[in-house]
Enzyme design. Structure first.
Site, PDB file in Angstrom:
ATOM      1  N   TYR A 147       0.822  -1.213   0.000  1.00 34.94           N
ATOM      2  CA  TYR A 147       0.000   0.000   0.000  1.00 34.94           C
ATOM      3  C   TYR A 147       0.858   1.265   0.000  1.00 34.94           C
ATOM      4  O   TYR A 147       0.365   2.351  -0.304  1.00 34.94           O
ATOM      5  CB  TYR A 147      -0.938   0.032   1.212  1.00 34.94           C
ATOM      6  CG  TYR A 147      -2.008  -1.050   1.223  1.00 34.94           C
ATOM      7  CD1 TYR A 147      -2.251  -1.844   0.119  1.00 34.94           C
ATOM      8  CD2 TYR A 147      -2.781  -1.264   2.348  1.00 34.94           C
ATOM      9  CE1 TYR A 147      -3.214  -2.830   0.140  1.00 34.94           C
ATOM     10  CE2 TYR A 147      -3.759  -2.244   2.378  1.00 34.94           C
ATOM     11  CZ  TYR A 147      -3.969  -3.031   1.272  1.00 34.94           C
ATOM     12  OH  TYR A 147      -4.933  -4.002   1.297  1.00 34.94           O
ATOM     13  N   LYS A 202       3.808 -14.891   3.201  1.00 34.04           N
ATOM     14  CA  LYS A 202       3.723 -15.640   1.943  1.00 34.04           C
ATOM     15  C   LYS A 202       5.163 -15.850   1.501  1.00 34.04           C
ATOM     16  O   LYS A 202       5.568 -15.482   0.390  1.00 34.04           O
ATOM     17  CB  LYS A 202       2.893 -14.818   0.927  1.00 34.04           C
ATOM     18  CG  LYS A 202       2.521 -15.558  -0.341  1.00 34.04           C
ATOM     19  CD  LYS A 202       1.466 -16.632  -0.164  1.00 34.04           C
ATOM     20  CE  LYS A 202       1.223 -17.372  -1.464  1.00 34.04           C
ATOM     21  NZ  LYS A 202       0.462 -18.613  -1.298  1.00 34.04           N
ATOM     22  N   ASP A 234      -2.581 -18.030   2.712  1.00 37.39           N
ATOM     23  CA  ASP A 234      -3.717 -18.787   2.157  1.00 37.39           C
ATOM     24  C   ASP A 234      -4.199 -19.826   3.168  1.00 37.39           C
ATOM     25  O   ASP A 234      -5.400 -20.010   3.381  1.00 37.39           O
ATOM     26  CB  ASP A 234      -3.362 -19.425   0.803  1.00 37.39           C
ATOM     27  CG  ASP A 234      -1.944 -19.961   0.738  1.00 37.39           C
ATOM     28  OD1 ASP A 234      -1.147 -19.704   1.670  1.00 37.39           O
ATOM     29  OD2 ASP A 234      -1.618 -20.666  -0.231  1.00 37.39           O
ATOM     30  N   ASP A 258      -5.261  -6.572   6.273  1.00 34.00           N
ATOM     31  CA  ASP A 258      -6.494  -5.923   5.823  1.00 34.00           C
ATOM     32  C   ASP A 258      -7.553  -6.989   5.548  1.00 34.00           C
ATOM     33  O   ASP A 258      -8.704  -6.913   6.003  1.00 34.00           O
ATOM     34  CB  ASP A 258      -6.150  -5.146   4.538  1.00 34.00           C
ATOM     35  CG  ASP A 258      -7.238  -4.183   4.121  1.00 34.00           C
ATOM     36  OD1 ASP A 258      -8.232  -4.069   4.840  1.00 34.00           O
ATOM     37  OD2 ASP A 258      -7.078  -3.555   3.058  1.00 34.00           O
ATOM     38  N   ASP A 262     -10.824  -8.541   8.304  1.00 32.84           N
ATOM     39  CA  ASP A 262     -12.249  -8.526   7.939  1.00 32.84           C
ATOM     40  C   ASP A 262     -12.841  -9.928   8.018  1.00 32.84           C
ATOM     41  O   ASP A 262     -13.985 -10.113   8.438  1.00 32.84           O
ATOM     42  CB  ASP A 262     -12.448  -7.972   6.519  1.00 32.84           C
ATOM     43  CG  ASP A 262     -12.675  -6.466   6.520  1.00 32.84           C
ATOM     44  OD1 ASP A 262     -12.335  -5.831   7.538  1.00 32.84           O
ATOM     45  OD2 ASP A 262     -13.177  -5.922   5.518  1.00 32.84           O
TER      46      ASP A 262
END
Ligand code: NAD
Length: 369
Positions: A147, A202, A234, A258, A262
């Site tokens: 980001y 990852k 994952d 992020d 959620d």
């Protein structure tokens, strides 16, 4: 006692209140009401942010709002954004206010507890036995990662639009100090809980996250009492819905955090229940619900204010060192839930449906009792 403007009485705790857009104003009003019912020496001052600030001043984070946030002891934030601003160039969109506040205040650690209240077990889409008693903490790095990476862009930009683009790119990056400081936050939080940290990365594919794994492992050696394990993102996404109670503290980068936060939010039934804190190195923080400005229900008086009220409790706990007051708010929230009061998002048979303001009043009443 709650005074409405910041004064030069430095003994008071000063809170910048930034309601923002959509349901922001409705839910923040309830949290301010709850803070006002506590016997604390607090002052609040309100300012525009997000789309509301863009409408009034042509920028989502006007300098006056930034200065207010910088000089306050803590910031209580509602939410920003509306789809009607999607046509604006990126730097003027409401969401830039959040990014700007994070950057200017050095808010690098986002703490999102996901707690499943006993009374709301039925509101989750998972089986009750999977989530009853769930209490996990996601710690998301906030100021690095893809980001904020450079360079970023698309080929053939014209006036902020990209007709006929053939390629777009963002760069993922993390520096050692950025990873070290978020890892310390996670290990220290774990020490106050069940002494387990899962670092999510990852590293099998991304060099940035192999580096992340190496640095988190090194920092972990300073916390021999805390158990550290690593998980690919994952798999973490899968395990969060398969066996969420296996997690305690989860630490991860900005983008994975992020998404996973959620996902964790929905385990508990409603995003309307989940508070968050974004802290800097001196524990100054911005406190906001985990959800957005919910334009679909704005102005209807039906939004759930509990995430914002619980964010105010986190503010008292982490930035203002008012632990007892924070405990009182959390107990009052549990009490209104056990009375059966529910906003529309968590309402079910045999519970009492209330609006935003009634829910705020009920928490105030429970505090006084
Ligand atoms: P959202 O979180 O605003 O809403 C998602 C769904 O959850 C909607 O159906 C909404 O009605 C519901 N919901 C959210 N909060 C609720 C509450 N307190 N009580 C009851 N129901 C609630 O996400 P979205 O719809 O993807 O985004 C809407 C706007 O919010 C966008 O402009 C987005 O950019 C912005 N946004 C802002 C923030 C922030 O300010 N930190 C975070 C996320 C999204």
């Amino acid at each position: 006692m709650l005074k409405k403007t910041l004064s030069k009485n430095w003994n008071r705790m000063k809170i910048a209140v930034l309601p923002g857009d959509g349901i922001g104003k409705e839910i923040v009003a309830q949290a301010v009401k709850v803070l006002g019912a506590l016997d604390l020496n607090l002052e609040t001052e309100t300012a525009l942010v997000g789309g509301a600030a863009y409408e009034a001043h042509g920028h989502p984070l006007p300098d006056a709002t930034l200065q207010l946030a910088k000089h306050a002891d803590a910031i209580l934030f509602g939410a920003v954004g509306d789809w009607k601003y999607d046509c604006l160039e990126r730097s003027l969109r409401p969401e830039q206010a959040i990014l700007g506040l994070r950057k200017h205040l050095g808010l690098f650690a986002n703490l999102r507890p996901a707690i499943c209240y006993e009374e709301l077990v039925g509101a989750s889409s998972l089986k009750p036995e999977l989530i009853a008693g769930l209490d996990l903490l996601i710690i998301r790095e906030l100021t690095g990662d893809i980001y904020f990476g450079q360079p970023r862009g698309r080929r053939t930009a014209v006036d902020g639009h990209f007709p006929g683009s053939e390629e777009a790119f963002d760069t993922m990056r993390y520096s050692r100090p950025e990873i070290e400081r978020i890892a310390h936050v996670a290990f220290q939080a774990a020490r106050k809980r069940s002494k387990r940290v899962t670092s999510v990365d990852k590293s099998n594919v991304l060099e940035t996250f192999q580096f992340w794994r190496d640095v988190v492992t090194e920092v972990g050696q300073q916390y021999p009492d805390v158990m550290l394990d690593h998980m690919y993102v994952d798999n973490a996404a899968m395990q969060l819905v398969r066996a969420p109670k296996k997690f305690d503290v989860v630490v991860t980068g900005n983008m994975f955090g992020d998404i996973l936060s959620d996902e964790a939010a929905m385990l508990t039934g409603s995003i309307g229940m989940l508070p968050s804190a974004s802290l800097n190195a001196s524990n100054k923080g911005l406190y906001e619900p985990s959800h957005g400005s919910a334009p679909d229900i704005a102005g209807k008086g039906i939004a759930n204010p509990l995430a914002t009220i619980l964010s105010a409790a986190m503010m008292l706990r982490y930035s203002l060192n008012q632990i007892e007051a924070a405990d009182r708010i959390e107990a009052a929230v549990k009490s209104v839930l056990s009375q059966g009061l529910r906003t529309a998002d968590i309402h079910s048979d045999n519970t009492i449906r209330v609006g935003t303001s009634e829910m705020g009043e009920a928490v105030v009443k429970a505090l006084k009792n």
